[in-house]
Scaffold this motif. Sequence first.
Motif, PDB file in Angstrom:
ATOM      1  N   PRO A  67       0.811  -1.234   0.000  1.00  0.00           N
ATOM      2  CA  PRO A  67       0.000   0.000   0.000  1.00  0.00           C
ATOM      3  C   PRO A  67       0.836   1.271   0.000  1.00  0.00           C
ATOM      4  CG  PRO A  67      -0.862  -1.596   1.587  1.00  0.00           C
ATOM      5  CD  PRO A  67       0.450  -2.125   1.124  1.00  0.00           C
ATOM      6  N   GLU A  68       2.124   1.157   0.370  1.00  0.00           N
ATOM      7  CA  GLU A  68       3.000   2.329   0.406  1.00  0.00           C
ATOM      8  C   GLU A  68       3.977   2.313  -0.769  1.00  0.00           C
ATOM      9  OE1 GLU A  68       2.505   4.536   2.856  1.00  0.00           O
ATOM     10  OE2 GLU A  68       0.942   3.264   3.713  1.00  0.00           O
ATOM     11  N   ARG A  69       3.597   1.639  -1.872  1.00  0.00           N
ATOM     12  CA  ARG A  69       4.565   1.437  -2.955  1.00  0.00           C
ATOM     13  C   ARG A  69       5.047   2.760  -3.564  1.00  0.00           C
ATOM     14  NH1 ARG A  69      -0.247  -0.630  -5.146  1.00  0.00           N
ATOM     15  NH2 ARG A  69       0.473  -2.737  -4.756  1.00  0.00           N
ATOM     16  N   THR A  70       4.155   3.759  -3.661  1.00  0.00           N
ATOM     17  CA  THR A  70       4.569   5.038  -4.254  1.00  0.00           C
ATOM     18  C   THR A  70       5.657   5.691  -3.413  1.00  0.00           C
ATOM     19  OG1 THR A  70       2.360   5.358  -5.196  1.00  0.00           O
ATOM     20  CG2 THR A  70       3.791   7.299  -5.022  1.00  0.00           C
ATOM     21  N   LYS A  71       5.432   5.757  -2.110  1.00  0.00           N
ATOM     22  CA  LYS A  71       6.433   6.333  -1.221  1.00  0.00           C
ATOM     23  C   LYS A  71       7.695   5.472  -1.220  1.00  0.00           C
ATOM     24  CE  LYS A  71       3.145   8.547   1.938  1.00  0.00           C
ATOM     25  NZ  LYS A  71       2.629   8.586   3.326  1.00  0.00           N
ATOM     26  N   ALA A  72       7.512   4.154  -1.296  1.00  0.00           N
ATOM     27  CA  ALA A  72       8.673   3.263  -1.286  1.00  0.00           C
ATOM     28  C   ALA A  72       9.544   3.489  -2.521  1.00  0.00           C
ATOM     29  CB  ALA A  72       8.215   1.810  -1.213  1.00  0.00           C
ATOM     30  N   VAL A  73       8.906   3.666  -3.680  1.00  0.00           N
ATOM     31  CA  VAL A  73       9.671   3.935  -4.908  1.00  0.00           C
ATOM     32  C   VAL A  73      10.413   5.257  -4.782  1.00  0.00           C
ATOM     33  CG1 VAL A  73       9.467   4.462  -7.369  1.00  0.00           C
ATOM     34  CG2 VAL A  73       8.179   2.550  -6.389  1.00  0.00           C
ATOM     35  N   VAL A  75      11.407   6.631  -2.037  1.00  0.00           N
ATOM     36  CA  VAL A  75      12.504   6.398  -1.086  1.00  0.00           C
ATOM     37  C   VAL A  75      13.711   5.802  -1.804  1.00  0.00           C
ATOM     38  CG1 VAL A  75      13.228   4.920   0.836  1.00  0.00           C
ATOM     39  CG2 VAL A  75      11.115   6.222   1.009  1.00  0.00           C
ATOM     40  N   VAL A  76      13.456   4.818  -2.674  1.00  0.00           N
ATOM     41  CA  VAL A  76      14.550   4.171  -3.408  1.00  0.00           C
ATOM     42  C   VAL A  76      15.240   5.182  -4.334  1.00  0.00           C
ATOM     43  CG1 VAL A  76      15.119   2.394  -5.099  1.00  0.00           C
ATOM     44  CG2 VAL A  76      13.500   1.889  -3.270  1.00  0.00           C
ATOM     45  N   LEU A  77      14.461   6.004  -5.043  1.00  0.00           N
ATOM     46  CA  LEU A  77      15.051   6.994  -5.950  1.00  0.00           C
ATOM     47  C   LEU A  77      15.907   8.005  -5.187  1.00  0.00           C
ATOM     48  CD1 LEU A  77      12.043   7.694  -8.364  1.00  0.00           C
ATOM     49  CD2 LEU A  77      14.101   6.333  -8.816  1.00  0.00           C
ATOM     50  N   LEU A  78      15.375   8.483  -4.054  1.00  0.00           N
ATOM     51  CA  LEU A  78      16.153   9.425  -3.248  1.00  0.00           C
ATOM     52  C   LEU A  78      17.436   8.776  -2.746  1.00  0.00           C
ATOM     53  CD1 LEU A  78      13.278  11.092  -1.175  1.00  0.00           C
ATOM     54  CD2 LEU A  78      14.673  12.182  -2.942  1.00  0.00           C
ATOM     55  N   ALA A  79      17.322   7.514  -2.341  1.00  0.00           N
ATOM     56  CA  ALA A  79      18.512   6.816  -1.851  1.00  0.00           C
ATOM     57  C   ALA A  79      19.543   6.642  -2.960  1.00  0.00           C
ATOM     58  CB  ALA A  79      18.119   5.456  -1.274  1.00  0.00           C
ATOM     59  N   VAL A  80      19.073   6.329  -4.175  1.00  0.00           N
ATOM     60  CA  VAL A  80      19.996   6.138  -5.306  1.00  0.00           C
ATOM     61  C   VAL A  80      20.760   7.428  -5.596  1.00  0.00           C
ATOM     62  CG1 VAL A  80      20.105   5.755  -7.787  1.00  0.00           C
ATOM     63  CG2 VAL A  80      18.714   4.256  -6.363  1.00  0.00           C
ATOM     64  N   VAL A  81      20.033   8.549  -5.676  1.00  0.00           N
ATOM     65  CA  VAL A  81      20.689   9.824  -5.980  1.00  0.00           C
ATOM     66  C   VAL A  81      21.644  10.215  -4.860  1.00  0.00           C
ATOM     67  CG1 VAL A  81      20.304  12.270  -6.447  1.00  0.00           C
ATOM     68  CG2 VAL A  81      18.739  10.565  -7.393  1.00  0.00           C
ATOM     69  N   SER A  82      21.183  10.042  -3.610  1.00  0.00           N
ATOM     70  CA  SER A  82      22.035  10.397  -2.476  1.00  0.00           C
ATOM     71  C   SER A  82      23.314   9.571  -2.453  1.00  0.00           C
ATOM     72  CB  SER A  82      21.258  10.200  -1.169  1.00  0.00           C
ATOM     73  OG  SER A  82      22.088  10.422  -0.050  1.00  0.00           O
ATOM     74  N   VAL A  83      23.195   8.275  -2.693  1.00  0.00           N
ATOM     75  CA  VAL A  83      24.371   7.391  -2.672  1.00  0.00           C
ATOM     76  C   VAL A  83      25.310   7.725  -3.836  1.00  0.00           C
ATOM     77  CG1 VAL A  83      25.115   5.003  -2.997  1.00  0.00           C
ATOM     78  CG2 VAL A  83      23.266   5.529  -1.400  1.00  0.00           C
ATOM     79  N   LEU A 170      15.550  13.419   3.631  1.00  0.00           N
ATOM     80  CA  LEU A 170      14.210  13.287   3.069  1.00  0.00           C
ATOM     81  C   LEU A 170      13.849  11.818   2.866  1.00  0.00           C
ATOM     82  CD1 LEU A 170      11.740  14.731   1.951  1.00  0.00           C
ATOM     83  CD2 LEU A 170      12.872  14.842  -0.283  1.00  0.00           C
ATOM     84  N   GLN A 171      14.831  11.029   2.437  1.00  0.00           N
ATOM     85  CA  GLN A 171      14.586   9.596   2.263  1.00  0.00           C
ATOM     86  C   GLN A 171      14.241   8.948   3.605  1.00  0.00           C
ATOM     87  OE1 GLN A 171      18.055   7.416   2.307  1.00  0.00           O
ATOM     88  NE2 GLN A 171      16.879   5.568   2.707  1.00  0.00           N
ATOM     89  N   GLY A 172      14.995   9.305   4.661  1.00  0.00           N
ATOM     90  CA  GLY A 172      14.712   8.754   5.990  1.00  0.00           C
ATOM     91  C   GLY A 172      13.344   9.160   6.508  1.00  0.00           C
ATOM     92  N   TYR A 173      12.946  10.405   6.211  1.00  0.00           N
ATOM     93  CA  TYR A 173      11.624  10.888   6.646  1.00  0.00           C
ATOM     94  C   TYR A 173      10.509  10.075   5.995  1.00  0.00           C
ATOM     95  CZ  TYR A 173       7.666  14.058   7.285  1.00  0.00           C
ATOM     96  OH  TYR A 173       6.445  14.586   7.603  1.00  0.00           O
ATOM     97  N   LEU A 174      10.615   9.882   4.680  1.00  0.00           N
ATOM     98  CA  LEU A 174       9.591   9.123   3.962  1.00  0.00           C
ATOM     99  C   LEU A 174       9.595   7.659   4.391  1.00  0.00           C
ATOM    100  CD1 LEU A 174       9.886  10.576   0.346  1.00  0.00           C
ATOM    101  CD2 LEU A 174       8.085  11.008   2.026  1.00  0.00           C
ATOM    102  N   LEU A 175      10.785   7.099   4.583  1.00  0.00           N
ATOM    103  CA  LEU A 175      10.865   5.696   4.988  1.00  0.00           C
ATOM    104  C   LEU A 175      10.259   5.493   6.367  1.00  0.00           C
ATOM    105  CD1 LEU A 175      11.813   2.882   4.241  1.00  0.00           C
ATOM    106  CD2 LEU A 175      14.022   3.414   5.281  1.00  0.00           C
TER     107      LEU A 175
END
Length: 675
Positions: A67-73, A75-83, A170-175
């Motif tokens: 149910p949280e797939r949009t936020k999860a995606v 989160v992954v995008l933010l993590a990818v850019v941050s890393v 921001l990724q941590g907040y959404l996660l």
Amino acid sequence: MSSDDAPSEARGSSPVETQRKSATLQETERIQAGPGPGRGPMGGGMVGQKAQTFVPSVKRILGRMRPERTKAVLVVLLAVVSVMLTAVGPRILGHATDLIFDGLIGRSFEPGTTKGQVISALRERGEDRQADMLASMDFVPGQGVDFDAVRNVLLTVLAIYLAASLLAWLQGYLLNDVVQNVVRRMRSDVEDKVNRLPLSYFDRQPRGELLSRVTNDIDNVSQTLQQTMSQLLTSLLTVVAVLGMMLWISPLLALVALASVPVSLLLTKQVMSRSQGLFITQWRKTGTLNAHIEETFSGHDLVKVFGRRREAEARFAAENDELYTASFGAQFVSGLIMPLMMFVGNLNYVLVAVIGGLRVASGSLSLGEVQAFIQYSRQFTQPLTQVASMTNLMQSGVASAERVFELLDAEEEVEDAPSTGARGSLRGEIRFEDVAFAYDPERPLIRDLSLVAEPGSTVAIVGPTGAGKTTLVNLVMRFYDVDHGRITFDGVDITTLPRTELRSRIGMVLQDTWLFEGTIRDNIAYGRPGATEAEILEAATATFVDRFVHSLPDGYDTLIDENGSNLSAGERQLVTIARAFLADPVLLILDEATSSVDTRTELLLQKAMAALRSDRTSFVIAHRLSTIRDADVIVVMEDGAIVEQGTHDALLAAHGAYARLYDAQFAAGLTPDAV
């Protein structure tokens, strides 16, 4: 449900559990075979269920994030850019090192010469290795460090790291939002599941063990997801990004760094295989200890009265020691991963530094590139070390999740029939037609029982302990469904009625009182939430609650705790009876409801109930035969069957089972033969 009517051994097995047993369940069965929570007089046997494996449980946890797939995606995008930004930083910093080193080298040579001349001169003197190293550098003889260029590089790196940190926040907040929503739904699902479970499940499950699953285990899952999800995602992405950067700088050094991965994975696998079972045992022991604590606290008065305090303390100490041993073993074994990974990482660091230095000396790599690679090698092993250090928390959380999933997967009540709306006026006729029931198919309890309770009549059920009296009324409530025959309510088979609709017609007062923390008024109004103040007072007056309430400091607003410790046992019983009267049920069931009141109050209650019998059918379970003399029908049960029924006078005249019970109470007194 009386433990006499439903032995825990009879309720502890089911075909579903038998089918699910396997070799991995043997340890659970061994633990449950011995003394444990619920095997004393206060609970049923512990339910043994097969623990799932690690990977399927993790997949199931992740599946609850759909149910949280949009936020999860996101989160992954933010993590990818941050890393990616973080991974680029060391490479740019390496360029700053090259600028400084090139300036220092250039300043050591005379101005006016060229780089080629310097290198040629070195080769003429036979210093080929130094010449090779300088050939790979970008220096100008006589020119020092370009601090403007260094400043620009450092500002660029600062901007990159600031952007990476902002995206990581921001990724941590959404996660965090995703995780808390997952746990919230899990708690809600557990609450709904508990309400759909049959009474037989709670008979088998010690309350402390169930509470441990609902509270401790869910909290542990929440903590695990909160602490590991972000770090795990970032660590895995960092490994991929850093590996790409290392291959870009030097494939040879990348292979050296990768050589440590199989060793790390092998060590981690060995430790995890040992610690996973220890964590499951840890949380099972936690539930066992909680069950004992809950059982002992709820029966604290009995423990004191019978002088069993030392035994309770000894059992607590033994189970506490077992929990300590299991917890220590789980934490110690899983804690080995971190130092092992650090050792492997340090060996890898030494190899990279040595080989990198040789590559700089040969001119194959610049000093800044080796510096960046050493940073990458640390960044490469660090996330692996972090993942390894999280395994103890991850395994603990997955072990708790397995226990929660076992509860969510438990067999539910048979689905309710759909409501058909109003069924006309309710009269309160109850019929048992050839009813048979058994908790254990191999040990029948009720066989071919037939009984009719006419509308408005009072049916008293008596008999020795274990005869099936409480089971009979629990079948009416559909706490259990009959195995054969049927029970009808005003001519309608109760299995065709939704349970909520059926139970809304029935009021029940048990021997064990149940009060919640609140005022006396609130506890009475629990029987009918929409009742007016006048209706509450009417019910209280009819059941003589009004008689003692005015002696309390705050009257009906007197606060009582969940145990009702500021009321006497008889007063607590009167409140529960008032609650049932306020509900104004068609069928009233009293299971030893007057056993805690004094003789004078009992007589008053009998008068009050007699006035209510004109429009309500009543089932009264009683051991004190003086309370049911004026019942319309007295049913005598033995071994799950009706052996006699009739009025008080008729049964005494028959000189049968009822007469023997009556004589045992009033004629022979408490002699050994009577008992």
